[in-house]
Write a protein that holds these residues in place. Sequence first.
Motif, PDB file in Angstrom:
ATOM      1  N   ARG A   1       1.747  -0.765  -3.115  1.00  0.00           N
ATOM      2  CA  ARG A   1       0.710   0.009  -2.414  1.00  0.00           C
ATOM      3  C   ARG A   1       0.767   1.483  -2.793  1.00  0.00           C
ATOM      4  NH1 ARG A   1      -3.178  -2.751  -1.634  1.00  0.00           N
ATOM      5  NH2 ARG A   1      -3.908  -1.582   0.165  1.00  0.00           N
ATOM      6  N   LEU A   2       1.980   1.990  -2.983  1.00  0.00           N
ATOM      7  CA  LEU A   2       2.136   3.374  -3.425  1.00  0.00           C
ATOM      8  C   LEU A   2       1.778   3.525  -4.900  1.00  0.00           C
ATOM      9  CD1 LEU A   2       5.486   4.220  -1.591  1.00  0.00           C
ATOM     10  CD2 LEU A   2       3.187   5.020  -0.980  1.00  0.00           C
ATOM     11  N   TYR A   3       2.228   2.568  -5.722  1.00  0.00           N
ATOM     12  CA  TYR A   3       1.966   2.616  -7.152  1.00  0.00           C
ATOM     13  C   TYR A   3       0.466   2.559  -7.441  1.00  0.00           C
ATOM     14  CZ  TYR A   3       2.585   1.813 -12.133  1.00  0.00           C
ATOM     15  OH  TYR A   3       2.541   1.944 -13.505  1.00  0.00           O
ATOM     16  N   LEU A   4      -0.242   1.715  -6.717  1.00  0.00           N
ATOM     17  CA  LEU A   4      -1.693   1.585  -6.896  1.00  0.00           C
ATOM     18  C   LEU A   4      -2.445   2.729  -6.209  1.00  0.00           C
ATOM     19  CD1 LEU A   4      -1.975  -2.262  -6.329  1.00  0.00           C
ATOM     20  CD2 LEU A   4      -2.166  -1.039  -8.520  1.00  0.00           C
ATOM     21  N   ARG A   5      -1.698   3.585  -5.553  1.00  0.00           N
ATOM     22  CA  ARG A   5      -2.241   4.745  -4.849  1.00  0.00           C
ATOM     23  C   ARG A   5      -3.290   4.343  -3.815  1.00  0.00           C
ATOM     24  NH1 ARG A   5      -1.333   6.177 -10.070  1.00  0.00           N
ATOM     25  NH2 ARG A   5      -3.463   6.469 -10.794  1.00  0.00           N
ATOM     26  N   ALA A   6      -3.014   3.208  -3.165  1.00  0.00           N
ATOM     27  CA  ALA A   6      -3.877   2.716  -2.091  1.00  0.00           C
ATOM     28  C   ALA A   6      -3.518   3.382  -0.775  1.00  0.00           C
ATOM     29  CB  ALA A   6      -3.746   1.198  -1.957  1.00  0.00           C
ATOM     30  N   HIS A   7      -2.322   3.996  -0.724  1.00  0.00           N
ATOM     31  CA  HIS A   7      -1.838   4.627   0.505  1.00  0.00           C
ATOM     32  C   HIS A   7      -1.044   5.871   0.201  1.00  0.00           C
ATOM     33  CE1 HIS A   7      -2.930   1.602   3.434  1.00  0.00           C
ATOM     34  NE2 HIS A   7      -2.509   0.674   2.602  1.00  0.00           N
ATOM     35  N   TYR A   8      -0.991   6.711   1.211  1.00  0.00           N
ATOM     36  CA  TYR A   8      -0.045   7.820   1.202  1.00  0.00           C
ATOM     37  C   TYR A   8       1.284   7.273   1.707  1.00  0.00           C
ATOM     38  CZ  TYR A   8      -4.183  10.756   0.841  1.00  0.00           C
ATOM     39  OH  TYR A   8      -5.347  11.333   0.432  1.00  0.00           O
ATOM     40  N   PHE A   9       2.367   7.942   1.346  1.00  0.00           N
ATOM     41  CA  PHE A   9       3.709   7.539   1.777  1.00  0.00           C
ATOM     42  C   PHE A   9       3.793   7.433   3.297  1.00  0.00           C
ATOM     43  CE2 PHE A   9       8.086   8.801   2.946  1.00  0.00           C
ATOM     44  CZ  PHE A   9       8.779   7.762   2.357  1.00  0.00           C
ATOM     45  N   SER A  10       3.207   8.389   4.007  1.00  0.00           N
ATOM     46  CA  SER A  10       3.281   8.387   5.473  1.00  0.00           C
ATOM     47  C   SER A  10       2.546   7.189   6.079  1.00  0.00           C
ATOM     48  CB  SER A  10       2.734   9.699   6.051  1.00  0.00           C
ATOM     49  OG  SER A  10       1.423   9.942   5.603  1.00  0.00           O
ATOM     50  N   ASP A  11       1.490   6.685   5.427  1.00  0.00           N
ATOM     51  CA  ASP A  11       0.790   5.482   5.896  1.00  0.00           C
ATOM     52  C   ASP A  11       1.744   4.287   5.898  1.00  0.00           C
ATOM     53  OD1 ASP A  11      -1.537   7.045   5.751  1.00  0.00           O
ATOM     54  OD2 ASP A  11      -2.210   6.135   3.875  1.00  0.00           O
ATOM     55  N   VAL A  12       2.525   4.198   4.828  1.00  0.00           N
ATOM     56  CA  VAL A  12       3.457   3.080   4.659  1.00  0.00           C
ATOM     57  C   VAL A  12       4.610   3.182   5.661  1.00  0.00           C
ATOM     58  CG1 VAL A  12       5.086   2.009   3.036  1.00  0.00           C
ATOM     59  CG2 VAL A  12       2.831   2.733   2.236  1.00  0.00           C
TER      60      VAL A  12
ATOM     61  N   LEU B   1      -9.745   2.525  12.662  1.00  0.00           N
ATOM     62  CA  LEU B   1     -11.006   3.062  13.185  1.00  0.00           C
ATOM     63  C   LEU B   1     -10.822   4.440  13.821  1.00  0.00           C
ATOM     64  CD1 LEU B   1     -12.775   0.039  14.930  1.00  0.00           C
ATOM     65  CD2 LEU B   1     -13.523   1.256  12.891  1.00  0.00           C
ATOM     66  N   ILE B   2      -9.780   4.586  14.611  1.00  0.00           N
ATOM     67  CA  ILE B   2      -9.555   5.826  15.352  1.00  0.00           C
ATOM     68  C   ILE B   2      -9.147   6.973  14.417  1.00  0.00           C
ATOM     69  CG2 ILE B   2      -8.065   6.945  17.069  1.00  0.00           C
ATOM     70  CD1 ILE B   2      -7.976   4.129  18.465  1.00  0.00           C
ATOM     71  N   VAL B   3      -8.154   6.729  13.561  1.00  0.00           N
ATOM     72  CA  VAL B   3      -7.628   7.791  12.696  1.00  0.00           C
ATOM     73  C   VAL B   3      -8.579   8.056  11.525  1.00  0.00           C
ATOM     74  CG1 VAL B   3      -5.693   8.491  11.232  1.00  0.00           C
ATOM     75  CG2 VAL B   3      -5.260   7.295  13.387  1.00  0.00           C
ATOM     76  N   ASN B   4      -9.069   6.981  10.921  1.00  0.00           N
ATOM     77  CA  ASN B   4     -10.052   7.057   9.827  1.00  0.00           C
ATOM     78  C   ASN B   4      -9.610   7.981   8.688  1.00  0.00           C
ATOM     79  OD1 ASN B   4     -12.391   6.186   8.613  1.00  0.00           O
ATOM     80  ND2 ASN B   4     -13.612   7.854   9.446  1.00  0.00           N
ATOM     81  N   ARG B   5      -8.372   7.846   8.269  1.00  0.00           N
ATOM     82  CA  ARG B   5      -7.840   8.641   7.159  1.00  0.00           C
ATOM     83  C   ARG B   5      -8.333   8.067   5.840  1.00  0.00           C
ATOM     84  NH1 ARG B   5      -1.451   9.755   5.707  1.00  0.00           N
ATOM     85  NH2 ARG B   5      -1.819  11.675   4.554  1.00  0.00           N
ATOM     86  N   GLY B   6      -8.872   8.908   4.998  1.00  0.00           N
ATOM     87  CA  GLY B   6      -9.355   8.469   3.690  1.00  0.00           C
ATOM     88  C   GLY B   6      -8.217   8.053   2.779  1.00  0.00           C
TER      89      GLY B   6
ATOM     90  N   ASP C   1     -11.527  -0.077   3.718  1.00  0.00           N
ATOM     91  CA  ASP C   1     -11.167   0.442   5.042  1.00  0.00           C
ATOM     92  C   ASP C   1     -10.322   1.705   4.910  1.00  0.00           C
ATOM     93  OD1 ASP C   1      -8.935  -0.820   4.048  1.00  0.00           O
ATOM     94  OD2 ASP C   1      -8.424  -1.831   5.901  1.00  0.00           O
ATOM     95  N   ALA C   2      -9.982   2.278   6.036  1.00  0.00           N
ATOM     96  CA  ALA C   2      -9.205   3.516   6.069  1.00  0.00           C
ATOM     97  C   ALA C   2      -7.770   3.280   5.599  1.00  0.00           C
ATOM     98  CB  ALA C   2      -9.226   4.091   7.483  1.00  0.00           C
ATOM     99  N   SER C   3      -7.098   4.366   5.291  1.00  0.00           N
ATOM    100  CA  SER C   3      -5.758   4.304   4.728  1.00  0.00           C
ATOM    101  C   SER C   3      -4.656   4.147   5.772  1.00  0.00           C
ATOM    102  CB  SER C   3      -5.510   5.577   3.911  1.00  0.00           C
ATOM    103  OG  SER C   3      -4.279   5.541   3.269  1.00  0.00           O
TER     104      SER C   3
END
Length: 184
Positions: free
Chosen positions: A145-156, A89-94, A105-107
């Motif tokens: 999660r990376l392969y499906l491009r659901a997240h950026y590397f830094s999110d993980v 909620l706070i960061v709300n990164r797409g 939800d956010a990434s």
Amino acid sequence: MGKFLFYTGGILLFIFGLLFLDKLILGWMEAIEVPQIVTLMKVISFIGKGYSLFIITTLLYFLAKKRRALYTNAGIFAIVTVIVYLLKLIVNRGRPDSILITETDASFPSGHATYMFGALPLLDLEFVRDSWIFVTFAVLDLFSRLYLRAHYFSDVVFGILLGYTIALVAMHIERTIITTKIQM
């Protein structure tokens, strides 16, 4: 020394990920996309969801008659759920534009990574002989999660650090409570 290296390396990876690796890794994942592997990664990603992981770990502790671990596990998952929800909620990164699955939800941070590494320290403690199975699945889940491009590397990477930290703190508190009760 091991925890110091883990956290130092993790923080450096997170910063480096934000600056350079996020877009680079997304590009690599797009380049190696294969329909059959996408399907497999969707299955792995489903199993690695927080609620799926909670059910699996709860069953493991219940069947192994590890009651203390069952309660600690529930506490870890509750704390992870609240913190991940608030951070999203706070960061709300797409999410990445090229995402292959539907996420609402956010990434940031990766819930999968946070739940997975929130579960690993306790699983490793309670099932020492089988810990390689949990670590292998964790790596597969995070790769999915990376392969499906659901997240950026830094999110993980941040999710890994967050989940591991929550688990260690919760396990320390649990040990402190048990030790205090024994001394009384």
